[in-house]
Design a protein around this motif. Sequence first.
Motif, short mmCIF file in Angstrom:
data_model
loop_
_atom_site.label_atom_id
_atom_site.label_comp_id
_atom_site.label_asym_id
_atom_site.label_seq_id
_atom_site.Cartn_x
_atom_site.Cartn_y
_atom_site.Cartn_z
N UNK A 230 0.83 -1.20 0.00
CA UNK A 230 0.00 0.00 0.00
C UNK A 230 0.86 1.25 0.00
N UNK A 231 0.39 2.33 -0.63
CA UNK A 231 1.16 3.58 -0.57
C UNK A 231 1.19 4.12 0.85
N UNK A 232 2.15 4.98 1.11
CA UNK A 232 2.29 5.56 2.46
C UNK A 232 1.03 6.33 2.86
N UNK A 233 0.52 7.15 1.96
CA UNK A 233 -0.75 7.85 2.19
C UNK A 233 -1.82 7.02 1.48
N UNK A 234 -2.76 6.47 2.25
CA UNK A 234 -3.71 5.49 1.73
C UNK A 234 -5.12 6.05 1.66
N UNK A 235 -5.81 5.59 0.64
CA UNK A 235 -7.23 5.90 0.51
C UNK A 235 -7.99 4.58 0.55
N UNK A 236 -9.28 4.62 0.75
CA UNK A 236 -10.07 3.38 0.68
C UNK A 236 -9.91 2.67 -0.66
N UNK A 237 -9.75 3.44 -1.72
CA UNK A 237 -9.57 2.86 -3.06
C UNK A 237 -8.30 2.02 -3.13
N UNK A 238 -7.25 2.40 -2.40
CA UNK A 238 -6.02 1.62 -2.39
C UNK A 238 -6.26 0.22 -1.84
N UNK A 239 -7.10 0.13 -0.81
CA UNK A 239 -7.43 -1.18 -0.24
C UNK A 239 -8.25 -2.01 -1.22
N UNK A 240 -9.17 -1.36 -1.90
CA UNK A 240 -9.98 -2.06 -2.90
C UNK A 240 -9.10 -2.58 -4.03
N UNK A 241 -8.19 -1.76 -4.51
CA UNK A 241 -7.28 -2.18 -5.58
C UNK A 241 -6.39 -3.34 -5.13
N UNK B 220 -16.85 -1.78 3.87
CA UNK B 220 -17.68 -2.90 3.43
C UNK B 220 -17.45 -3.23 1.96
N UNK B 221 -17.18 -2.24 1.12
CA UNK B 221 -16.96 -2.51 -0.30
C UNK B 221 -15.68 -3.31 -0.53
N UNK B 222 -14.69 -3.16 0.35
CA UNK B 222 -13.47 -3.96 0.25
C UNK B 222 -13.79 -5.40 0.65
N UNK B 223 -14.56 -5.55 1.72
CA UNK B 223 -14.94 -6.91 2.16
C UNK B 223 -15.79 -7.62 1.12
N UNK B 224 -16.68 -6.90 0.45
CA UNK B 224 -17.47 -7.51 -0.63
C UNK B 224 -16.58 -7.91 -1.80
N UNK B 225 -15.58 -7.13 -2.10
CA UNK B 225 -14.63 -7.48 -3.16
C UNK B 225 -13.86 -8.75 -2.80
N UNK B 226 -13.52 -8.90 -1.53
CA UNK B 226 -12.84 -10.13 -1.08
C UNK B 226 -13.78 -11.32 -1.27
#
Length: 148
Positions: free
Chosen positions: A8-19, A40-46
């Motif tokens: 993950x980049x040093x400065x993180x956004x929710x989109x970074x987790x999704x990607x 929740x959108x990251x968990x759904x992607x998992x």
Amino acid sequence: MPDIDTLLPHVRTPRDYLDLVSDPRIDQDGLHTLARSPYSFVRLAVAKDIRTGAATLTELLGGEFDRWDRHHLLRLVAQHPHADRGVLLKVLQEIEVLLRQPDARPYAAAIALAGRRELKPHEVRRLHGLPGASQRMRRGVERALARP
């Protein structure tokens, strides 16, 4: 596998987790870690990822979701190729609970579950008699059970 923090980049956004969910460097342990994401959108992607294992699917079922996302999660898990009988029984139990609540409509999950050969038809048919079971859901379940 590298630690997810290193990916993950040093400065993180929710989109970074999704990607990160779709990153080929992520393994089962990384997906399991992402299954505990506050998003929740990251968990759904998992839950949607083909690499996710049964233990991680079980972890996801224990997570907090709003009603709409919960129904979506149940359908994704019911359709997931790595959902074993134990995971599918947990989904069945949760659908039973939801069908006893007003305004809960986990119909797509129930129909998806009926298409799984790991469960016996009588196990899924017990959903028919619950207060929230619609005629349309019952027909969908029966069609799914009738498929070879």
